[in-house]
Design a protein around this motif. Structure first.
Motif, PDB file in Angstrom:
ATOM      1  N   ALA A 217      62.397   2.164  32.522  1.00  0.00           N
ATOM      2  CA  ALA A 217      62.079   1.973  33.938  1.00  0.00           C
ATOM      3  C   ALA A 217      63.329   2.078  34.802  1.00  0.00           C
ATOM      4  CB  ALA A 217      61.406   0.611  34.140  1.00  0.00           C
TER       5      ALA A 217
ATOM      6  N   ARG B 221      63.914   3.948  38.447  1.00  0.00           N
ATOM      7  CA  ARG B 221      64.472   3.306  39.646  1.00  0.00           C
ATOM      8  C   ARG B 221      65.647   4.129  40.188  1.00  0.00           C
ATOM      9  NH1 ARG B 221      63.347  -1.359  36.445  1.00  0.00           N
ATOM     10  NH2 ARG B 221      65.514  -1.610  35.774  1.00  0.00           N
TER      11      ARG B 221
ATOM     12  N   VAL C 206      58.249   9.863  41.725  1.00  0.00           N
ATOM     13  CA  VAL C 206      58.545   8.745  40.827  1.00  0.00           C
ATOM     14  C   VAL C 206      57.256   8.090  40.358  1.00  0.00           C
ATOM     15  CG1 VAL C 206      59.631   6.467  40.645  1.00  0.00           C
ATOM     16  CG2 VAL C 206      60.803   8.338  41.831  1.00  0.00           C
ATOM     17  N   TRP C 207      56.287   7.938  41.273  1.00  0.00           N
ATOM     18  CA  TRP C 207      55.024   7.301  40.878  1.00  0.00           C
ATOM     19  C   TRP C 207      54.286   8.178  39.869  1.00  0.00           C
ATOM     20  CZ3 TRP C 207      57.335   3.620  42.555  1.00  0.00           C
ATOM     21  CH2 TRP C 207      57.704   3.399  43.887  1.00  0.00           C
TER      22      TRP C 207
ATOM     23  N   SER D 106      59.135   9.991  47.208  1.00  0.00           N
ATOM     24  CA  SER D 106      58.953   8.905  46.231  1.00  0.00           C
ATOM     25  C   SER D 106      57.723   9.116  45.354  1.00  0.00           C
ATOM     26  CB  SER D 106      58.849   7.549  46.949  1.00  0.00           C
ATOM     27  OG  SER D 106      57.605   7.415  47.629  1.00  0.00           O
TER      28      SER D 106
ATOM     29  N   TRP E   2      55.925   7.637  36.586  1.00  0.00           N
ATOM     30  CA  TRP E   2      55.570   6.320  36.051  1.00  0.00           C
ATOM     31  C   TRP E   2      54.177   6.345  35.432  1.00  0.00           C
ATOM     32  CZ3 TRP E   2      51.845   2.583  36.761  1.00  0.00           C
ATOM     33  CH2 TRP E   2      52.125   1.329  36.182  1.00  0.00           C
TER      34      TRP E   2
ATOM     35  N   LEU F 189      64.310   7.231  41.883  1.00  0.00           N
ATOM     36  CA  LEU F 189      63.770   6.908  43.202  1.00  0.00           C
ATOM     37  C   LEU F 189      64.886   6.856  44.238  1.00  0.00           C
ATOM     38  CD1 LEU F 189      61.379   6.006  44.995  1.00  0.00           C
ATOM     39  CD2 LEU F 189      61.881   3.663  44.316  1.00  0.00           C
TER      40      LEU F 189
ATOM     41  N   ASP G  67      58.140  -3.053  36.950  1.00  0.00           N
ATOM     42  CA  ASP G  67      59.042  -1.980  36.516  1.00  0.00           C
ATOM     43  C   ASP G  67      59.945  -1.476  37.634  1.00  0.00           C
ATOM     44  OD1 ASP G  67      58.182  -1.980  33.916  1.00  0.00           O
ATOM     45  OD2 ASP G  67      56.923  -0.187  34.082  1.00  0.00           O
ATOM     46  N   ILE G  68      59.385  -1.338  38.839  1.00  0.00           N
ATOM     47  CA  ILE G  68      60.111  -0.655  39.916  1.00  0.00           C
ATOM     48  C   ILE G  68      60.467  -1.589  41.081  1.00  0.00           C
ATOM     49  CG2 ILE G  68      60.098   1.279  41.543  1.00  0.00           C
ATOM     50  CD1 ILE G  68      59.989   2.216  38.644  1.00  0.00           C
ATOM     51  N   HIS G  69      59.457  -2.212  41.675  1.00  0.00           N
ATOM     52  CA  HIS G  69      59.673  -2.895  42.951  1.00  0.00           C
ATOM     53  C   HIS G  69      60.492  -4.183  42.840  1.00  0.00           C
ATOM     54  CE1 HIS G  69      56.154  -0.276  43.565  1.00  0.00           C
ATOM     55  NE2 HIS G  69      56.597  -0.153  44.795  1.00  0.00           N
TER      56      HIS G  69
END
Length: 203
Positions: free
Chosen positions: A68, A72, A55-56, A52, A59, A75, A116-118
């Motif tokens: 975004a 996702r 992905v960070w 993961s 970002w 990820l 954006d992601i979580h």
């Protein structure tokens, strides 16, 4: 993190991976050792968590207006096992909770990542309790004045709202019982970000 994960009811392998991840990240424990001593399932989740990071990085280096949704999807493609997302969401909730006294720029960076992601992933997975908390913290850090204004007004009516919810839960529980249906009934006031979105939509 473990407490948050237990609240959503994850399996033992997910709990073990969440517990051991800081040790793996710090270099004090090899994933191969986890596979040997704890099990392949926990080790696979730790590998997914490590993936993961790509992905960070994407970002952090994104351009203005970047998609975004693409991150996702990336990820989910990289981690392969949705239980890794549970760990990531729980860790982000804990991170946001810890930032209430942090500098504004630190809060806002975490809030933008969350938005954006979580939060969208929590929504997609039906993890409503985590989604509410992620959204409210993001809103609190990105738009503190609006957050405080709504929170202040809600506090003034808190007893009335909570009393209504308790009465409604009792009514639903009795109706279900009369129909011979065993169920757990829960309720909570509408969360702050949701109220703000509705206010914007209805002007």
């Amino acid at each position: 993190t473990l407490k948050v994960l237990r609240e959503i009811g994850v399996d033992p392998a997910t709990e073990a991976a969440a517990l051991l991840r800081p040790l793996v990240q710090a270099g004090g424990l090899e994933i191969a050792a986890v596979a040997h001593t704890v099990g392949e399932a926990a080790a696979a989740l730790l590998l997914g968590h490590a993936e993961s990071e790509k992905v960070w990085q994407c970002w952090r280096h994104r351009t203005t207006g970047s998609n975004a949704e693409g991150l996702r999807r990336l990820l989910l493609l990289l981690i392969r096992d949705v239980r890794v997302v549970f760990i990531l969401l729980a860790e982000q909730v804990v991170e946001l909770r810890s930032l209430t006294k942090a500098p504004a720029e630190v809060q806002q960076a975490a809030a933008r990542l969350t938005a954006d992601i979580h939060s969208p992933l929590a929504n997609r997975l039906g993890l409503s309790q985590l989604k509410w908390e992620l959204e409210d913290f993001s809103f609190r850090y990105l738009n503190p004045e609006a957050y405080k204004a709504i929170a202040r007004q809600l506090d003034e009516k808190r007893e009335e709202r909570e009393g209504y919810i308790v009465r409604l839960i009792d009514t639903i529980r009795q109706a279900l019982g009369a129909a011979g249906i065993q169920a757990e009934v829960r309720g909570r006031p509408k969360h702050i970000f949701s109220i703000w979105k509705k206010m914007q939509r209805k002007r």
